[in-house]
Every structure is written in C-alpha cells, then in structure tokens.
Scaffold this motif. Sequence first.
Motif, PDB file in Angstrom:
ATOM      1  N   LEU A   1     126.906 139.287  50.600  1.00  0.00           N
ATOM      2  CA  LEU A   1     127.650 138.786  49.443  1.00  0.00           C
ATOM      3  C   LEU A   1     129.137 138.745  49.778  1.00  0.00           C
ATOM      4  N   ASP A   2     129.685 137.528  49.807  1.00  0.00           N
ATOM      5  CA  ASP A   2     131.118 137.370  50.081  1.00  0.00           C
ATOM      6  C   ASP A   2     131.551 136.003  49.548  1.00  0.00           C
ATOM      7  N   ILE A   3     131.726 135.935  48.226  1.00  0.00           N
ATOM      8  CA  ILE A   3     132.096 134.656  47.601  1.00  0.00           C
ATOM      9  C   ILE A   3     133.547 134.652  47.137  1.00  0.00           C
ATOM     10  N   ASP A   4     134.269 135.746  47.426  1.00  0.00           N
ATOM     11  CA  ASP A   4     135.702 135.838  47.105  1.00  0.00           C
ATOM     12  C   ASP A   4     135.992 135.575  45.631  1.00  0.00           C
ATOM     13  N   THR A   5     135.071 135.974  44.777  1.00  0.00           N
ATOM     14  CA  THR A   5     135.243 135.808  43.332  1.00  0.00           C
ATOM     15  C   THR A   5     134.805 137.105  42.649  1.00  0.00           C
ATOM     16  N   PRO A   6     135.721 138.069  42.494  1.00  0.00           N
ATOM     17  CA  PRO A   6     135.356 139.370  41.928  1.00  0.00           C
ATOM     18  C   PRO A   6     134.677 139.280  40.562  1.00  0.00           C
ATOM     19  N   ALA A   7     135.036 138.272  39.750  1.00  0.00           N
ATOM     20  CA  ALA A   7     134.452 138.143  38.417  1.00  0.00           C
ATOM     21  C   ALA A   7     132.946 137.931  38.489  1.00  0.00           C
ATOM     22  N   ALA A   8     132.469 137.380  39.592  1.00  0.00           N
ATOM     23  CA  ALA A   8     131.020 137.192  39.776  1.00  0.00           C
ATOM     24  C   ALA A   8     130.439 138.269  40.693  1.00  0.00           C
ATOM     25  N   GLU A   9     131.200 138.669  41.718  1.00  0.00           N
ATOM     26  CA  GLU A   9     130.678 139.630  42.691  1.00  0.00           C
ATOM     27  C   GLU A   9     130.350 140.979  42.063  1.00  0.00           C
ATOM     28  N   ILE A  10     131.288 141.516  41.294  1.00  0.00           N
ATOM     29  CA  ILE A  10     131.091 142.860  40.750  1.00  0.00           C
ATOM     30  C   ILE A  10     129.901 142.929  39.794  1.00  0.00           C
ATOM     31  N   PRO A  11     129.724 141.982  38.850  1.00  0.00           N
ATOM     32  CA  PRO A  11     128.515 142.010  38.021  1.00  0.00           C
ATOM     33  C   PRO A  11     127.234 141.881  38.850  1.00  0.00           C
ATOM     34  N   LEU A  12     127.264 141.078  39.903  1.00  0.00           N
ATOM     35  CA  LEU A  12     126.075 140.940  40.748  1.00  0.00           C
ATOM     36  C   LEU A  12     125.755 142.252  41.464  1.00  0.00           C
ATOM     37  N   VAL A  13     126.803 142.938  41.919  1.00  0.00           N
ATOM     38  CA  VAL A  13     126.587 144.251  42.551  1.00  0.00           C
ATOM     39  C   VAL A  13     126.022 145.221  41.521  1.00  0.00           C
ATOM     40  N   GLY A  14     126.536 145.149  40.287  1.00  0.00           N
ATOM     41  CA  GLY A  14     126.014 146.010  39.225  1.00  0.00           C
ATOM     42  C   GLY A  14     124.536 145.761  38.974  1.00  0.00           C
ATOM     43  N   GLN A  15     124.118 144.503  39.011  1.00  0.00           N
ATOM     44  CA  GLN A  15     122.703 144.170  38.824  1.00  0.00           C
ATOM     45  C   GLN A  15     121.866 144.653  40.005  1.00  0.00           C
ATOM     46  N   LEU A  16     122.478 144.673  41.182  1.00  0.00           N
ATOM     47  CA  LEU A  16     121.757 145.140  42.362  1.00  0.00           C
ATOM     48  C   LEU A  16     121.460 146.631  42.286  1.00  0.00           C
ATOM     49  N   LEU A  17     122.258 147.351  41.508  1.00  0.00           N
ATOM     50  CA  LEU A  17     122.025 148.783  41.330  1.00  0.00           C
ATOM     51  C   LEU A  17     120.797 149.061  40.474  1.00  0.00           C
ATOM     52  N   GLU A  18     120.321 148.065  39.748  1.00  0.00           N
ATOM     53  CA  GLU A  18     119.129 148.247  38.917  1.00  0.00           C
ATOM     54  C   GLU A  18     117.913 148.426  39.815  1.00  0.00           C
ATOM     55  N   GLU A  19     117.017 149.291  39.391  1.00  0.00           N
ATOM     56  CA  GLU A  19     115.871 149.665  40.216  1.00  0.00           C
ATOM     57  C   GLU A  19     115.014 148.472  40.625  1.00  0.00           C
ATOM     58  N   LYS A  20     114.841 147.512  39.736  1.00  0.00           N
ATOM     59  CA  LYS A  20     113.987 146.354  40.038  1.00  0.00           C
ATOM     60  C   LYS A  20     114.528 145.546  41.215  1.00  0.00           C
ATOM     61  N   ASN A  21     115.847 145.592  41.432  1.00  0.00           N
ATOM     62  CA  ASN A  21     116.460 144.872  42.542  1.00  0.00           C
ATOM     63  C   ASN A  21     116.691 145.765  43.753  1.00  0.00           C
ATOM     64  N   SER A  22     117.156 146.996  43.519  1.00  0.00           N
ATOM     65  CA  SER A  22     117.496 147.887  44.632  1.00  0.00           C
ATOM     66  C   SER A  22     116.270 148.266  45.464  1.00  0.00           C
ATOM     67  N   ARG A  23     115.104 148.273  44.860  1.00  0.00           N
ATOM     68  CA  ARG A  23     113.899 148.637  45.626  1.00  0.00           C
ATOM     69  C   ARG A  23     113.451 147.511  46.556  1.00  0.00           C
ATOM     70  N   ILE A  24     113.970 146.289  46.331  1.00  0.00           N
ATOM     71  CA  ILE A  24     113.591 145.144  47.155  1.00  0.00           C
ATOM     72  C   ILE A  24     114.565 144.932  48.306  1.00  0.00           C
ATOM     73  N   VAL A  25     115.864 145.103  48.035  1.00  0.00           N
ATOM     74  CA  VAL A  25     116.887 144.849  49.057  1.00  0.00           C
ATOM     75  C   VAL A  25     116.966 146.027  50.028  1.00  0.00           C
TER      76      VAL A  25
END
Length: 389
Positions: A318-342
């Motif tokens: 993830l490197d889109i140089d847009t913090p307004a989108a990057e940080i929420p996406l990272v927050g969603q990645l912390l959710e168990e449904k996503n973190s167990r896959i990545v």
Amino acid sequence: MIRASKRNKLKERLETFKTFALLFMIAINIFEQHSAFESNFQRELAESSNDVVVDHLLTSSPKAIKQEYASYVPSHLETRIMASSRSELQYDRMRADECSLFFNTSQSGISPEYHEYVAMMDKYIKAVKNFDAKVDDLRLIPTEKRQKICQSMDNILKGAFPAENSLSRTRGGFIEPLLPPLRHPRFCEDGHLGWDSVYLLNIDYLVHDFGLMCNQLNSTSKTVFVDLGASLDYHPENNPALQLVDLYQKFGIKFDHYYAFEATVIPPDQVFQKVPRDILPSYHWFNVPVEVLETSKQNPWASILSKYNEDDLVVVKLDIDTPAAEIPLVGQLLEEKNSRIVDQFYFEHHVRMKNMLRFWKTGATKTLQHSMDLFTQLRQTGIAAHSWI
C-alpha cells in the motif's frame, strides 16, 4: 470466667492455625503455577531458537505452523527502542531525528546494539543476493525435495542472525525489527544527498522468513500480490514493487494473481508494454482509485481478500500517497476478517521525522512514534507488516 477465657484462647489458636494452613496451601498452589509457567516459558524460549524451529517446521502442518506463530514477539533491540522511544529518544515529538541512533553512538546505550544489527543485516543481504532456489514454483515440488529447499532458506536466517532474539517474529515468521529510519538504515549515511541517496528506495533491508512460507505452502495454496499504487512509471528502470515480486520468485514463490490498482489514468497499451513478460499472465490492471467504503467494489479488502483463505499466501503493498484513504484502509486491515488473510504487508507511512520530511512535506502529519505504534499493532494482529519505501 477462667474456663471461658481458655476456650477463647483455644479458639483463637485454632483460627490462627487454620489461617496458616490456608496460607501454606495458597503458597504451594502459587509455586506449582509458577513452576508450570516457568517450564512453559523455558520451552517456548527453547523453541524460539532457530535450530528447534527449523526441525519442528519440517514435521508440522501449515495450519499448526500459523497457530504456533500467532503472537508477535519483538526483537531484543526493538523492545529496548520502544521502551525509551518517548523518553530518551523522543520519537513522539514532531521532526524527531530518525537517524540519531545511527550517528550519535554516545547518545544511547542502544546504539551499539543497533549497529550490531546493521552488520548482521548486511550479511543477510549478501546471502539473499547469492541465493537461488532454482525452482519455478515450490508448490509443484515433491515434499521430500521441498523440505531440503525450505531448510536452505532457513539457513540464510540462521547464518546471518545467529541469536534468536535478533529478529522480531510474527505469524509470518521472522521479520526485521522496527528500527528508525523505518527504511534501509544506511539511508542515514548519505541521507543528506536527497533523491541521490542510493539507499532511499533500497528494499534490501526487508527480512523475510521464506523458509516458513516454503513450509506453509501446499499444492492447493493460491499466491496473491495486491499492489495499491501500482504505477509502473514510478522509477520504471528499477520499480520497487517489481523488485519485491522478483524477490519472491527467486525463492520459488510464483504469484497466481497480481492485482494492480492505480488512480492515475494510463492508456492500457502503455501499461502492458511495461508489465514484465513473466508476470503478464497473472496481471490484473485496475485503473481506478481505491476506495475506503467497504461496500465499494474499489475497496481492495472487500473485492479481493474475501476470495481467499488462510491457506493462501496473500501479499499486499500500500503506497498511494493519500493519507485520507491509506489510514482508513490500514484500520480496516486490523479487523480480524482481513488480518487473518493477509500474510505480508508493505506500507509507507508518511510521518514528520527530520530527514524524510523534505520528501513528504505537508503529506506527513503524525510522529515517528505514531508509525512505530501502528506497525506494532499490525504485527500484533498476526500480519508481517513492513515499513515500505
């Protein structure tokens, strides 16, 4: 009155005896629990050594391996840095000096250990460059032969990092410690050169436990690379994302699917002219910006991660140089449904630290401490999270 007094004294002695007996039983119970804990601790400590880990992995199922590596264990050096990051090192201040440990050897007792790690890292980089699995796809190799290949990959880590606490450890295996400047440490040597720094975009500092990945893969595992911010015009002669894919292929991991998201509109014919021939059959080009809304088809977690499971190897950059989108996406990645896959995650977190601010400017709003904490949190979910360039 005398008899009553004797009875009271006898009663008091009996109550005292009961109290001592109860305390004695509690003490025995605590001792037994402590002994069990100490025994488990010693076992876990022994199993964390490279020799035991390697032998154990060769006889464990992929699911059992993932369970054993479920919790995050930071390296000794990372633990020391995090313990003094807000006090002596002051990483929680704006424009913190991310190169202080590299230059000011007298500033902290941590600095010598930091340079010891850099020396081991250099040895690891050399070993990786000299390694070649000579395998197109590990999943197609018979079990007995693959175990020998996995062992040779483990030997790279053992040879470069002989102490088991030199590296941090995640569900994805051993990983580089979280060390400022959160990119190649030798960037600090010539960081004053700006864009001319040979280490600014160098990804050799990243440590991967390819031996563990080798053991986890099975014949039905899918391999996936998700590139968020995938312009091939970014350093076209030596594109970092393509370098990363080449590294995985060097260790016998061939990606079935390469999902590339890029917001900048680029004519398709120009894109496919730049896609390397060996990854073209697996390349999926999405010339649209990623979106945060979880119901959107342009949200990569909703549209892609939901198609894979824990037996698959999923790598995300993830490197889109847009913090307004990057940080929420990272927050969603912390959710168990996503973190167990990545399994492996690469993210350039723009923060206000002294030497990188010249490149990030107003796009950086948080401190170096925020970044250290964020990557720690990602690793604690089980993801092998790397600071990208």
